[in-house]
Design a protein around this motif. Structure first.
Motif, PDB file in Angstrom:
ATOM      1  N   ALA A  61      80.980  31.475  59.590  1.00 45.95           N
ATOM      2  CA  ALA A  61      81.529  32.416  58.601  1.00 45.95           C
ATOM      3  C   ALA A  61      81.504  33.834  59.165  1.00 45.95           C
ATOM      4  O   ALA A  61      82.484  34.588  59.024  1.00 45.95           O
ATOM      5  N   ASP A  62      80.408  34.185  59.838  1.00 45.85           N
ATOM      6  CA  ASP A  62      80.329  35.526  60.443  1.00 45.85           C
ATOM      7  C   ASP A  62      81.407  35.705  61.514  1.00 45.85           C
ATOM      8  O   ASP A  62      81.853  36.819  61.776  1.00 45.85           O
ATOM      9  N   ALA A  63      81.787  34.590  62.135  1.00 44.52           N
ATOM     10  CA  ALA A  63      82.811  34.665  63.191  1.00 44.52           C
ATOM     11  C   ALA A  63      84.232  34.571  62.621  1.00 44.52           C
ATOM     12  O   ALA A  63      85.205  34.481  63.378  1.00 44.52           O
ATOM     13  N   GLY A  64      84.357  34.558  61.296  1.00 50.14           N
ATOM     14  CA  GLY A  64      85.690  34.554  60.685  1.00 50.14           C
ATOM     15  C   GLY A  64      86.246  33.178  60.400  1.00 50.14           C
ATOM     16  O   GLY A  64      87.419  33.032  60.060  1.00 50.14           O
ATOM     17  N   VAL A  65      85.402  32.160  60.537  1.00 56.06           N
ATOM     18  CA  VAL A  65      85.833  30.795  60.178  1.00 56.06           C
ATOM     19  C   VAL A  65      85.167  30.490  58.834  1.00 56.06           C
ATOM     20  O   VAL A  65      84.025  30.042  58.766  1.00 56.06           O
ATOM     21  N   THR A  66      85.894  30.759  57.765  1.00 51.57           N
ATOM     22  CA  THR A  66      85.282  30.785  56.436  1.00 51.57           C
ATOM     23  C   THR A  66      85.691  29.591  55.585  1.00 51.57           C
ATOM     24  O   THR A  66      85.643  29.648  54.362  1.00 51.57           O
ATOM     25  N   SER A  67      86.102  28.519  56.243  1.00 49.69           N
ATOM     26  CA  SER A  67      86.385  27.273  55.518  1.00 49.69           C
ATOM     27  C   SER A  67      86.132  26.102  56.454  1.00 49.69           C
ATOM     28  O   SER A  67      86.295  26.222  57.668  1.00 49.69           O
ATOM     29  N   TYR A  68      85.724  24.982  55.867  1.00 49.51           N
ATOM     30  CA  TYR A  68      85.335  23.799  56.637  1.00 49.51           C
ATOM     31  C   TYR A  68      86.018  22.605  56.030  1.00 49.51           C
ATOM     32  O   TYR A  68      86.142  22.508  54.819  1.00 49.51           O
ATOM     33  N   LYS A  69      86.430  21.666  56.883  1.00 50.39           N
ATOM     34  CA  LYS A  69      87.016  20.441  56.341  1.00 50.39           C
ATOM     35  C   LYS A  69      86.046  19.289  56.541  1.00 50.39           C
ATOM     36  O   LYS A  69      85.490  19.117  57.628  1.00 50.39           O
ATOM     37  N   LEU A  70      85.891  18.531  55.493  1.00 50.81           N
ATOM     38  CA  LEU A  70      85.104  17.299  55.578  1.00 50.81           C
ATOM     39  C   LEU A  70      86.008  16.133  55.239  1.00 50.81           C
ATOM     40  O   LEU A  70      86.955  16.268  54.465  1.00 50.81           O
ATOM     41  N   PHE A  71      85.688  14.989  55.845  1.00 54.94           N
ATOM     42  CA  PHE A  71      86.506  13.789  55.665  1.00 54.94           C
ATOM     43  C   PHE A  71      85.724  12.727  54.916  1.00 54.94           C
ATOM     44  O   PHE A  71      84.647  12.330  55.357  1.00 54.94           O
ATOM     45  N   MET A  72      86.305  12.257  53.815  1.00 53.41           N
ATOM     46  CA  MET A  72      85.752  11.073  53.151  1.00 53.41           C
ATOM     47  C   MET A  72      86.377   9.808  53.756  1.00 53.41           C
ATOM     48  O   MET A  72      86.020   8.702  53.353  1.00 53.41           O
ATOM     49  N   ALA A  73      87.317   9.988  54.666  1.00 51.34           N
ATOM     50  CA  ALA A  73      88.024   8.859  55.299  1.00 51.34           C
ATOM     51  C   ALA A  73      87.605   8.743  56.761  1.00 51.34           C
ATOM     52  O   ALA A  73      86.826   9.543  57.262  1.00 51.34           O
ATOM     53  N   TYR A  74      88.179   7.766  57.440  1.00 51.34           N
ATOM     54  CA  TYR A  74      87.962   7.509  58.868  1.00 51.34           C
ATOM     55  C   TYR A  74      86.491   7.263  59.215  1.00 51.34           C
ATOM     56  O   TYR A  74      85.882   8.017  60.018  1.00 51.34           O
ATOM     57  N   PRO A  75      85.862   6.201  58.638  1.00 51.27           N
ATOM     58  CA  PRO A  75      84.463   5.913  58.974  1.00 51.27           C
ATOM     59  C   PRO A  75      84.287   5.743  60.481  1.00 51.27           C
ATOM     60  O   PRO A  75      85.134   5.155  61.145  1.00 51.27           O
ATOM     61  N   GLY A  76      83.181   6.288  60.986  1.00 51.96           N
ATOM     62  CA  GLY A  76      82.883   6.150  62.418  1.00 51.96           C
ATOM     63  C   GLY A  76      83.619   7.140  63.278  1.00 51.96           C
ATOM     64  O   GLY A  76      83.358   7.246  64.477  1.00 51.96           O
TER      65      GLY A  76
END
Ligand code: URP
Ligand code: ZN
Ligand code: ZN
Length: 466
Positions: free
Chosen positions: A141-156
């Protein structure tokens, strides 16, 4: 050289008026009627719309996935984006399992910085986040990356279980950042895929048959419920179905700070694409898959009524020849994704404004302003105002084009097919300006690889909350 755009119809998410725009040093410095300016290059925008450059918050350039890499890198991908009227993209940097997210961010900077022709930001795909790693989210966030994606799909592969999702959401909530969610029940889907393969079903259409809309709806429900407890805003990516939309609406009604994007493929295409002869259906193997056409009316309505907030592309191209063919004998091995970064504005103008579903202001809202507001870029991006970056599109509402891999005016993506092959549109970006420089004009690219700048994005500020 200063740039003066004369006589255009300026349309933002809120305004619609005729005026001139003066750009200097990469910024908009004045807007007014009949501006008296010497020493400027003049572009006459008479008869055309002057709109903020598009912001596409969902691309995958040069991404390792499905045993290969997405076919566009930051050069070819951003050039194609520019031709289509997009002047800012937010791409997904991917953390490999066991890797520090800061190292993943470095890797994406390396991919982008000498190649991008337009400005860019990054979301971080979080795949591996034990307790000890949560502090990296704050550093991002301090580096300007203020969003994250998480996946409930693609196990493994990219999958996060609910504990990891909660951990990341809790930290994001504390940091004032945003969580983007790929919402599908990947565990049930994995079971359906295995059953289909055991029954000998290997064709591309089984990609769609093994990913029911109910499992997307369940993912959205769960994502919003966990976000509610973690007290974090959540943004559902690539929402494709009425079932999923219903869960967004319900969550928002009970006060969850939830947002959602859809994509042109879900607004314009449907599951009959998988009936194409031979292996052709593989071109449309993307996740979520194309749905029954009845979903489309719900998505358009969701945009009109404010339950959907942005239209992104999820541009993730793989060539039919050599890449999609990895899954010739097994639909589960077809790399997931399709190209689209170039066609978003023309398609949304056609299906939205031309067909009377959206106002011109909404067209701008969904292609530019909403993403800029949600992802910490507004008002630098996403509008036309003094002080904003001079990222401007002169959109010709009377320029018919046939979108095709064979049309050199509509296809600059480095991929051997076009998802929207044969679509007729009646408006198209004529001139594209990024940072005050004309980068597309007369069907020619005039920009420069490396001219795009990394955008340090602000934290979530609730600008779109109602
Ligand atoms: O099929 C897709 N959407 N590929 C890209 C990865 C993702 O899930 O966004
Ligand atoms: Zn996804
Ligand atoms: Zn994606």
């Amino acid at each position: 050289m200063r740039l003066l755009i004369r006589h255009g119809r300026i349309i933002t998410a809120t305004d619609d008026y005729f005026a001139d725009i003066l750009c200097d040093q990469g910024r908009i410095v004045a807007i007014g009627r009949d501006l008296d300016v010497a020493n400027a290059r003049v572009i006459d925008a008479g008869g055309r719309w002057v709109i903020p450059g598009g912001v596409d918050p969902h691309t995958h350039f040069d991404m390792p996935f499905g045993g290969t890499y997405s076919a566009d890198d930051f050069e070819s991908g951003t050039i194609a984006a520019a031709f289509g009227g997009t002047t800012t993209i937010i791409d997904f940097a991917v953390q490999q399992r066991g890797q520090s997210m800061l190292a993943a961010l470095d890797a994406w900077h390396q991919k982008a910085h000498a190649k991008a022709v337009i400005d860019y930001g990054f979301h971080m795909v979080v795949t591996d986040m034990p307790d000890g790693r949560t502090k990296e989210l704050s550093q991002l966030a301090d580096a300007g990356v203020t969003s994250y994606k998480l996946f409930m799909a693609y196990p493994g592969v990219l999958y996060s279980d609910d504990a990891q999702i909660f951990r990341a959401m809790r930290q994001a909530g504390q940091d004032g950042t945003m969580v983007c969610m790929h919402a599908e029940n990947g565990i049930v889907i994995e079971e359906l895929i295995n059953q289909a393969l055991q029954a000998g079903h290997t064709a591309p259409r089984y990609h769609a048959l093994t990913r029911p809309t109910r499992m997307e709806g369940e993912g959205v429900y769960r994502a919003l419920a966990i976000a509610e407890v973690a007290q974090v805003p959540v943004y559902i990516v690539h929402l494709s179905s009425a079932d999923a939309l219903e869960e967004v609406r319900r969550g928002r009604d009970r006060g969850v700070d939830a947002y959602a994007e859809t994509c042109p493929q879900y607004l314009f295409l449907d599951e009959t694409a998988y009936d194409a002869p031979g292996f052709e259906g593989a071109k449309y193997v993307m996740t979520p898959p194309l749905r029954h056409h009845a979903n489309q009316a719900h998505l358009w309505r969701g945009l009109r009524l404010g339950d959907l907030h942005a239209v992104a592309t999820d541009h993730c191209p793989f060539c039919f020849s050599g890449q999609k063919e990895l899954g010739l004998n097994n639909f589960a091995k077809i790399p997931n994704g399709a190209p689209g970064v170039e066609s978003r504005l023309a398609l949304l103008y056609e299906g939205g404004v031309k067909q009377g579903r959206l106002s011109p202001n909404q067209f701008v809202q969904f292609t530019s302003t909403a993403a800029a507001k949600l992802f910490g870029l507004f008002p630098r991006k996403g509008t036309i105002a003094p002080g904003s970056d001079a990222d401007i599109v002169i959109f010709n509402p009377n320029r018919p084009e046939r979108i095709s891999v064979d049309n050199p005016r509509t296809h600059h993506m480095r991929v051997d097919y076009n998802t929207f092959e044969g679509f007729q549109v009646s408006g198209y970006p004529d001139v594209v300006i990024a940072g005050g420089e004309v980068i597309v004009e007369n069907h020619e690219f005039k920009g420069r690889p490396g001219a795009g700048r990394f955008l340090k994005r602000a934290r979530y500020n609730g600008l779109l909350r109602d």
